[in-house]
Design a protein around this motif. Structure first.
Motif, mmCIF file in Angstrom:
data_model
loop_
_atom_site.group_PDB
_atom_site.id
_atom_site.type_symbol
_atom_site.label_atom_id
_atom_site.label_comp_id
_atom_site.label_asym_id
_atom_site.label_seq_id
_atom_site.Cartn_x
_atom_site.Cartn_y
_atom_site.Cartn_z
ATOM 1 N N MET A 113 35.637 59.491 75.231
ATOM 2 C CA MET A 113 36.829 60.305 75.471
ATOM 3 C C MET A 113 36.846 60.870 76.894
ATOM 4 N N LEU A 114 35.680 61.211 77.395
ATOM 5 C CA LEU A 114 35.586 61.706 78.765
ATOM 6 C C LEU A 114 36.042 60.628 79.751
ATOM 7 N N GLU A 115 35.591 59.411 79.518
ATOM 8 C CA GLU A 115 35.993 58.317 80.410
ATOM 9 C C GLU A 115 37.499 58.075 80.335
ATOM 10 N N TYR A 116 38.055 58.149 79.128
ATOM 11 C CA TYR A 116 39.496 57.938 78.964
ATOM 12 C C TYR A 116 40.295 59.011 79.712
ATOM 13 N N LEU A 117 39.927 60.261 79.517
ATOM 14 C CA LEU A 117 40.653 61.348 80.180
ATOM 15 C C LEU A 117 40.460 61.309 81.688
ATOM 16 N N LYS B 82 24.447 62.306 72.051
ATOM 17 C CA LYS B 82 23.719 61.146 71.554
ATOM 18 C C LYS B 82 23.204 60.263 72.683
ATOM 19 N N LYS B 83 23.975 60.167 73.761
ATOM 20 C CA LYS B 83 23.638 59.236 74.845
ATOM 21 C C LYS B 83 23.679 59.964 76.189
ATOM 22 N N PRO B 84 22.665 60.791 76.480
ATOM 23 C CA PRO B 84 22.721 61.593 77.705
ATOM 24 C C PRO B 84 22.839 60.763 78.977
ATOM 25 N N ARG B 85 22.154 59.636 79.036
ATOM 26 C CA ARG B 85 22.201 58.822 80.246
ATOM 27 C C ARG B 85 23.593 58.218 80.435
ATOM 28 N N VAL B 86 24.192 57.750 79.362
ATOM 29 C CA VAL B 86 25.559 57.219 79.438
ATOM 30 C C VAL B 86 26.516 58.328 79.859
ATOM 31 N N PHE B 87 26.313 59.508 79.283
ATOM 32 C CA PHE B 87 27.172 60.645 79.636
ATOM 33 C C PHE B 87 27.094 60.932 81.127
ATOM 34 N N VAL B 88 25.879 60.948 81.680
ATOM 35 C CA VAL B 88 25.717 61.249 83.106
ATOM 36 C C VAL B 88 26.454 60.227 83.955
ATOM 37 N N ASP B 89 26.314 58.945 83.622
ATOM 38 C CA ASP B 89 26.990 57.892 84.387
ATOM 39 C C ASP B 89 28.497 58.097 84.402
ATOM 40 N N ILE B 90 29.059 58.378 83.227
ATOM 41 C CA ILE B 90 30.507 58.561 83.122
ATOM 42 C C ILE B 90 30.935 59.849 83.822
ATOM 43 N N ARG C 210 31.172 59.730 87.635
ATOM 44 C CA ARG C 210 32.380 59.056 88.136
ATOM 45 C C ARG C 210 33.609 59.932 87.968
ATOM 46 N N VAL C 211 33.743 60.519 86.785
ATOM 47 C CA VAL C 211 34.943 61.300 86.478
ATOM 48 C C VAL C 211 35.003 62.576 87.307
ATOM 49 N N SER C 212 33.851 63.246 87.462
ATOM 50 C CA SER C 212 33.849 64.539 88.152
ATOM 51 C C SER C 212 34.174 64.421 89.633
ATOM 52 N N ARG C 213 34.119 63.226 90.183
ATOM 53 C CA ARG C 213 34.571 63.015 91.562
ATOM 54 C C ARG C 213 36.093 63.082 91.648
ATOM 55 N N LYS C 214 36.754 62.820 90.527
ATOM 56 C CA LYS C 214 38.227 62.779 90.522
ATOM 57 C C LYS C 214 38.851 64.060 90.001
ATOM 58 N N LYS C 215 38.204 64.692 89.025
ATOM 59 C CA LYS C 215 38.781 65.896 88.418
ATOM 60 C C LYS C 215 37.673 66.752 87.820
ATOM 61 N N LEU D 148 24.525 67.610 81.980
ATOM 62 C CA LEU D 148 25.758 68.202 82.486
ATOM 63 C C LEU D 148 25.666 68.442 83.990
ATOM 64 N N LYS D 149 24.545 69.007 84.438
ATOM 65 C CA LYS D 149 24.372 69.296 85.862
ATOM 66 C C LYS D 149 24.372 68.013 86.690
ATOM 67 N N GLN D 150 23.660 66.991 86.209
ATOM 68 C CA GLN D 150 23.598 65.732 86.935
ATOM 69 C C GLN D 150 24.964 65.070 87.018
ATOM 70 N N GLY D 151 25.784 65.297 86.014
ATOM 71 C CA GLY D 151 27.120 64.701 85.991
ATOM 72 C C GLY D 151 28.161 65.496 86.761
ATOM 73 N N GLY D 152 27.752 66.587 87.383
ATOM 74 C CA GLY D 152 28.721 67.394 88.126
ATOM 75 C C GLY D 152 29.606 68.236 87.240
ATOM 76 N N VAL D 153 29.159 68.488 86.004
ATOM 77 C CA VAL D 153 29.945 69.260 85.048
ATOM 78 C C VAL D 153 29.693 70.754 85.270
ATOM 79 N N ILE D 154 30.747 71.544 85.210
ATOM 80 C CA ILE D 154 30.630 72.998 85.323
ATOM 81 C C ILE D 154 30.353 73.556 83.931
ATOM 82 N N ILE D 155 29.298 74.355 83.800
ATOM 83 C CA ILE D 155 28.876 74.854 82.495
ATOM 84 C C ILE D 155 29.415 76.263 82.279
ATOM 85 N N ALA D 156 30.153 76.433 81.185
ATOM 86 C CA ALA D 156 30.628 77.758 80.780
ATOM 87 C C ALA D 156 29.699 78.282 79.692
#
Length: 525
Positions: free
Chosen positions: A198-202, A219-227, A230-235, A270-278
């Motif tokens: 869903m993250l990749e789709y959005l 379930k898939k932390p490494r896959v999550f980081v990869d996606i 990429r996404v966090s560079r755009k939004k 989350l940190k590796q993926g550029g995700v902001i943690i609330a």
């Protein structure tokens, strides 16, 4: 990959549609009609001729035309058979609302595995089971495949939730603060399509500018980081993780049937993926408001505009505590404000225009502060006197920021309904908060994103190192061994001593003698 038919189906079968008012199947039909779904609705119920005025069908196989998506709300034991029918019909996506699967134990887990096998057999992509459904607010779609009592207005914020109940509360709160939602999905157990997909789709969705995540397990932390990278560079991606404590993790496991992921693993991903943690849902919305309405700052220098000394001091403390810097105003800015503001105004940062300030004073002062090259962002604070409306102040500060590229956040202190009055002003473009601390945290999060983007693409070797650590901690839930630590240090480019691992001291002595070196040893148990 998420098929387009999930969020933009031309036809939807609602399997388990009911004549009984208040039932989940009936509510989904009514929501689809109330939201103005632009496609064709096919209620499925073998015991009814029509539901909510729409012709009903005994089975999805009895429909002559194509069916893109099925929303399934029947007892868990019936789901495999109706999904089999969906496969024979050529349905592309299934949203399984039904509960009673992995989250209830071994028998439910076996049933979920059966459902997944059928889905794979026919190439059906599944959301759920044990979920709340999907929403697409786009005017050309208006999909409300959910039993949520509140349906969102159209906006630019996408939301992915692993909790259906929390999803309902989130939609309710988003509507209360006038924050529009582009797409919403509750993934439930995530048997097939999960947070990662869903993250990749959005990330590729043109209607979504900000992505919010509620995560219980990963379930898939490494896959999550990869996606996420990429996404966090755009939004921006903003996430809140439940189950950070041992007790919370146990509750999360019983909720969706997924093994709760270590907070250390999830935080690292989350940190590796550029995700902001609330840290809370409240904070999640504070951040979302800022990101959805304002540009990110170029730096951490903030100016504060207030009509009260106390709130200005609180805001200063909050900003400094969040790692922001109090901007040093230029002499030119001070002189301009001196000419246009009341003589009793304090022109140091924070700028205090006093309770006697007019709407024009707020607008003029905001323009001066935003034009200062030493100011990266503005927090405007208003404590209402009787003769000025908060909504008018919000519009004045909005006008002052027009055409600029610096974020402006508003704080409107007073009774609870003061925010409602401000948030529902047509044309308002600044996020509104009740207290300075909330605005400071949101602005700090925006700075965090700006710094993430400024760093550019991370070095791939560094990412491999982080993956090594992530995989080990994720598998072992422990501490890196000496062997692993040295290997990672070498990959990072550090010089390390030659080393060998020996089972016995005699083996170490033999190695040293053979290589004509002196050797030391570290005992490990």
């Amino acid at each position: 990959m998420v098929p387009d038919e999930l969020f933009a189906p031309e036809s939807v079968a609602i399997i388990g549609a009911s004549r009984r008012k208040g039932s989940i199947g009936r509510t989904i039909v009514e929501n689809m009609l109330r939201y103005g779904y632009e496609g064709v609705i096919y209620p499925i119920n073998p015991k009814a001729k029509s539901i909510a005025g729409i012709k009903c069908y005994p089975s999805v196989l009895d429909i002559d035309d194509r069916v893109d998506t099925a929303i399934i709300a029947v007892p868990a034991c019936v789901v495999p058979s109706v999904l089999e029918d969906c496969g024979k019909k050529g349905v592309k996506c299934a949203v399984i609302i039904s509960a009673g699967f992995r989250e209830v134990g071994e028998e439910g887990a076996r049933l979920e595995d059966d459902v997944l096998s059928i889905a794979k057999k026919y190439g059906i992509r599944v959301v759920g089971p044990n979920c709340m459904g999907v929403i697409n607010s786009a005017p050309s779609i208006r999909l409300a495949g959910t039993f949520a009592p509140v349906l969102p207005s159209h906006g630019n914020v996408g939301f992915v939730s692993q909790s259906g109940a929390l999803g309902i509360a989130i939609l309710d709160y988003a509507e209360e603060i006038n924050m529009g939602i582009s797409k919403f999905v509750s993934v439930g157990n995530g048997a097939d399509l999960g947070v990662e997909e869903m993250l990749e789709y959005l990330g590729n969705d043109d209607d979504t500018d900000v992505i919010l995540l509620y995560i219980e397990s990963m379930k898939k932390p490494r896959v999550f980081v990869d996606i996420a990278r990429r996404v966090s560079r755009k939004k921006p991606i903003i996430a809140v993780k439940a189950g950070r404590t041992e007790a919370g993790a146990r509750a999360a496991a019983s909720h969706t049937g997924a093994l709760a992921s270590s907070w250390l693993v999830v935080r690292s991903a989350l940190k590796q993926g550029g995700v902001i943690i609330a840290s809370s849902v409240d904070e999640l919305f504070d951040y979302a408001l800022a990101f959805s309405l304002q540009p990110i700052p170029r730096g951490r220098r903030v100016a504060i505009l207030t009509n009260g000394g106390g709130p200005g001091i609180l805001a200063t403390d909050a900003c400094v505590s969040e790692g922001l810097e109090m901007a040093k105003l230029s002499m030119e800015t001070v002189q301009k404000m001196r000419k246009i503001l009341p003589s009793i105004a304090s022109l140091k940062n924070p700028v205090d225009v006093t309770p006697m300030a007019s709407i024009e004073d707020y607008e003029n002062a905001a323009k001066c502060l935003l034009s200062d090259d030493g100011v990266d962002a503005l927090i405007s604070i208003f404590v209402p006197p009787t003769y000025i409306e908060p909504a008018d102040v919000a519009m004045a500060v909005s006008r002052a920021s027009e055409g600029g590229n610096k974020p402006v956040l508003g704080v409107f202190m007073g009774k609870g309904n003061i925010l409602y009055d401000v948030e529902h002003v047509r044309g308002r473009r600044i996020p509104a908060y009740l207290f300075p601390e909330s605005a400071a945290r949101a602005l700090s999060a925006m700075c965090e994103r700006a710094e993430f983007l400024a760093r550019g693409e991370r070095d791939e070797i560094a990412m491999e190192i982080k993956y090594d650590v992530l995989d080990f901690v994720g598998d072992k839930h422990g501490v890196l061994s000496l062997n692993q630590s040295l290997a990672i240090a070498e990959k990072m480019g550090f010089k390390t001593p030659r080393y060998v691992f020996c089972a016995r001291e005699e083996s170490l002595q033999d190695f040293a003698k053979k290589n004509r070196i002196s050797a030391g040893y570290k005992g490990c148990c």
